[in-house]
Design an enzyme around this catalytic site. Structure first.
Site, mmCIF file in Angstrom:
data_model
loop_
_atom_site.group_PDB
_atom_site.id
_atom_site.type_symbol
_atom_site.label_atom_id
_atom_site.label_comp_id
_atom_site.label_asym_id
_atom_site.label_seq_id
_atom_site.Cartn_x
_atom_site.Cartn_y
_atom_site.Cartn_z
ATOM 1 N N HIS A 19 -10.330 -5.589 7.615
ATOM 2 C CA HIS A 19 -11.142 -5.311 6.433
ATOM 3 C C HIS A 19 -12.290 -4.332 6.705
ATOM 4 O O HIS A 19 -12.590 -3.513 5.846
ATOM 5 C CB HIS A 19 -11.706 -6.609 5.857
ATOM 6 C CG HIS A 19 -10.669 -7.536 5.309
ATOM 7 N ND1 HIS A 19 -9.704 -8.130 6.097
ATOM 8 C CD2 HIS A 19 -10.439 -7.973 4.044
ATOM 9 C CE1 HIS A 19 -8.926 -8.886 5.350
ATOM 10 N NE2 HIS A 19 -9.349 -8.814 4.102
ATOM 11 N N GLU A 27 0.818 -1.218 0.000
ATOM 12 C CA GLU A 27 0.000 0.000 0.000
ATOM 13 C C GLU A 27 0.849 1.264 0.000
ATOM 14 O O GLU A 27 0.479 2.265 -0.626
ATOM 15 C CB GLU A 27 -0.942 -0.015 1.205
ATOM 16 C CG GLU A 27 -2.080 -1.010 1.111
ATOM 17 C CD GLU A 27 -1.657 -2.439 1.416
ATOM 18 O OE1 GLU A 27 -2.438 -3.364 1.133
ATOM 19 O OE2 GLU A 27 -0.544 -2.618 1.953
#
Length: 322
Positions: free
Chosen positions: A126, A57
């Site tokens: 998540h 990321e």
């Protein structure tokens, strides 16, 4: 369209309109992204504009900043908002500050898309609602659509904005229901809240998937003779202070609902803003309905953790009777 289709439509429209727009992220090419929001775009625009990245990321956001400085307009997909912790350095002290650090020479025209929120029994990291952590970072705008129409209009607005935008998508609502969404080009301006329904007894303030929870709570309250306004903030930064004040001045009572944990959640900022600007209009203390101050639990316990219709209704009853 549903939310997924509205996002995909916005991406295709803007890539067709502006050749500088490129997509960058993990598995966004042939797979079409983890939620399939970019299906077909690789075949349509090619691998130079739909760029698959490794599971990193920090590299995705860091590369997006470099691409923006070079004159391109990147739209970065982070698979889940909770994963942005791996890129926090690139987002907060780099991306958000670059226009300031360069004394206005460079605009960091980057949109970061990230789904978040519970209700799908997903594993840890998540569903985390950590929007308040980014609201504390000057220089980045935060947008939270709650329906397909806003998803398309706000995403087009985000991509065209010269500053970085964190575009948070309600994964629980990705495929829940369809509404009429124009195929034509349109935008929804930042900083303009949406009145979902009008009421006279109290205001329910929410954003993202919590708006849908408040809508169902308002329907339940109506059966009890309580009339509730539901106000969808749409964007947290910038915040529509005028709409907040106007609604609370009309109802005199307010409940703020969000999926993030209670302590230092963005709801606290909303309440402070109302205390500063509409204190004398309040007939009762402002209440919060939030997730609990614990790490996100396993899926079997999710319903006990997230704000529910029942909890929102209970808070509404309490403030109306105060």
């Amino acid at each position: 369209m549903n939310v997924v289709e509205a996002i995909s439509d916005a991406l295709a429209l803007e890539m067709e309109r502006d050749r500088r727009v490129i997509l960058i992220g993990l598995d966004i090419g042939a797979l079409g992204g983890v939620f399939r929001t970019s299906v077909g775009l690789l075949d349509r625009f090619g691998e130079r504009r739909v760029v698959n990245m490794p599971l990193a990321e920090g590299a995705i956001v860091g590369a997006s900043l470099g691409l923006a400085i070079s004159g391109l307009v990147p739209v970065a997909e982070i698979q889940f908002l909770g994963f942005t912790h791996q890129a926090f350095h690139q987002i907060a002290p780099q991306l958000a500050r670059y226009r300031f650090r360069s004394r206005g020479r460079y605009h960091a025209q980057v949109t970061i898309r990230a789904p978040f929120g519970g209700g799908l029994r997903t594993p840890e990291f998540h569903p985390d609602a950590i929007e308040a952590q980014f609201a504390h970072v000057p220089g980045i705008k935060i947008v939270c659509p709650s329906n397909p129409y806003d998803a398309k209009g706000l995403l087009l607005e985000a991509i065209r904005d010269p500053d970085p935008v964190l575009f948070l998508e309600p994964q629980r609502l990705y495929r829940k229901g369809r509404v009429e969404v124009p195929e034509a080009d349109y935008t929804v301006p930042f900083g303009r809240a949406r009145v979902v329904r009008e009421g006279s007894d109290l205001t329910l303030v929410a954003w993202s998937a919590a708006v849908e929870t408040c809508e169902r709570a308002a329907e339940r309250l109506e059966l009890e003779g309580v009339s509730a306004t539901v106000l969808d903030l749409r964007s947290l930064v910038p915040l529509d202070v005028e709409a907040l004040v106007r609604s609370v001045e009309a109802t005199g009572r307010c409940v703020v609902v969000h999926e993030a944990v209670r302590t230092c959640g963005f709801g606290a900022e909303v309440i402070t803003t109302l205390e500063e600007n509409a204190f004398y209009a309040l007939d009762a203390p402002i209440l919060r309905v939030t997730a609990h101050d614990t790490p996100y639990p396993p899926g079997a316990l999710e319903d006990m953790y997230l704000p529910s219709v029942e909890r929102v209704v209970a808070a509404a009853r309490q403030t109306v009777r105060a």
